[in-house]
Design an enzyme around this catalytic site. Structure first.
Site, short mmCIF file in Angstrom:
data_model
loop_
_atom_site.label_atom_id
_atom_site.label_comp_id
_atom_site.label_asym_id
_atom_site.label_seq_id
_atom_site.Cartn_x
_atom_site.Cartn_y
_atom_site.Cartn_z
N ASP A 1 -5.54 2.63 -3.24
CA ASP A 1 -4.28 3.38 -3.13
C ASP A 1 -4.28 4.56 -4.11
OD1 ASP A 1 -3.42 1.50 -1.25
OD2 ASP A 1 -2.71 0.16 -2.83
N LYS B 1 0.82 -1.22 0.00
CA LYS B 1 0.00 0.00 0.00
C LYS B 1 0.85 1.27 0.00
CE LYS B 1 -3.83 -2.33 2.28
NZ LYS B 1 -4.53 -2.64 1.02
O1 RIB Z 1 -3.75 -2.09 -1.67
C1 RIB Z 1 -3.26 -3.12 -2.48
C2 RIB Z 1 -2.02 -3.71 -1.86
O2 RIB Z 1 -2.35 -4.37 -0.65
C3 RIB Z 1 -1.34 -4.77 -2.70
O3 RIB Z 1 -0.43 -4.23 -3.62
C4 RIB Z 1 -0.73 -5.69 -1.67
O4 RIB Z 1 0.66 -5.64 -1.64
C5 RIB Z 1 -1.35 -5.28 -0.34
O5 RIB Z 1 -0.45 -4.63 0.45
#
Ligand code: RIB
Length: 280
Positions: free
Chosen positions: A230, A40
């Site tokens: 994200d 994230k």
């Molecule tokens: O938010 C998505 C992310 O959550 C992924 O890339 C994975 O690594 C987890 O951390």
């Protein structure tokens, strides 16, 4: 240029595309596996950089080959990694992801070096905004709460027990519906913005219990929803810090989140500012 500091995780995602998500105890075969940079923190750092910010990432990786693979897209995009530390004798974080044909996913994270990131590992540079998520130790996030003076965003993902001080300090909290239910009334401790993502139904922005904006998600063909939250978090932070009005900022963030679902993997799908502006 907006200066963004991200304190968070770096993972290498092992992402299996399957026709549908397995139920407990079930084995599904026929998957296609890809190794894709993720985490994230790393995803939000890359999202912010692609949206035109100047980004520094504070994070920890292991002393292994996965570290280079996990950081490659951040490096290529010009994210400042000088505050990323290498932890010996622990692996780089790994996420095991199943992505269904519908775009839904299941994620299991083995945090590795992310769990070792400590306040002693870094000094805090100046920045316009800081973004944290909960894939690194809570004590490390707590250590910056009083020290960082700029706009402070916390993406409460994955939902974990966290000190009230973090909720009170945040200028922006980002949660999905599951996380919002998990934290419940404790979110009221935040007097800043609270953004709740609602999946295909878009997102809502509130402050002190008052709805400031609600936006429907733009229609896109969803391939993989990994990293959509994200992209949303980074885009909303940048928009608010750059002075955009709440409704316009939420619209921009929803568009970034939607675009991030249109390709496989978390990081390859994060939109650039030009792609976002062309879409909105
Ligand atoms: O938010 C998505 C992310 O959550 C992924 O890339 C994975 O690594 C987890 O951390």
């Amino acid at each position: 240029m907006t200066r963004i500091l991200v304190l968070g995780s770096v993972n290498l995602d092992y992402s299996a595309s399957v026709s549908r998500l397995p139920v407990p105890g079930e084995t599904i075969t026929g998957a296609t596996l890809e190794r894709i940079p993720g985490g994230k923190g790393a995803n939000q750092a890359l999202a912010a950089q692609r949206l035109g910010a100047s980004v520094q990432l504070i994070a920890a990786v292991g002393n292994d080959a996965n570290a280079d693979d996990a950081l490659c897209l951040l490096r290529a995009a010009g994210v400042d990694l000088s505050r990323c530390v290498v932890k010996v004798e622990v692996p780089t974080g790994v996420a095991l992801i199943c992505v269904a044909a519908s775009g839904e996913n299941h994620i299991v994270v083995a945090p590795g070096a992310n769990a070792m990131l400590s306040p002693a590992d870094f000094e805090l540079p100046d920045a316009d905004a800081m973004i944290c998520q909960l894939e690194v130790p809570i004590a490390t996030i707590l250590s910056v709460v009083d020290e960082f003076a700029g706009f402070f965003c916390v993406n409460l993902a994955p939902a974990r027990e966290i000190d009230d001080a973090v909720l009170k300090r945040a200028d922006l909290l980002v949660v999905n519906e599951t996380e919002a239910a998990w934290y419940g009334a404790r979110l009221d401790l935040c007097s800043g913005f609270i953004a709740t993502t609602l999946g295909a139904n878009g997102a809502q922005l509130t402050q002190r219990g008052i709805e400031l904006a609600r936006v429907r998600a733009p229609a896109v063909e969803v391939v993989d929803s990994t990293g959509a939250g994200d992209a949303f978090t980074a885009a909303l932070t940048i928009a608010l810090v750059e002075g955009m009005a709440p409704a316009a900022a939420l619209t921009s963030a929803c568009a970034a989140g939607a675009l991030a679902t249109t390709k496989r993997g978390a990081q390859p799908s994060l939109p650039t500012r030009a792609q976002l502006e062309a879409f909105t």
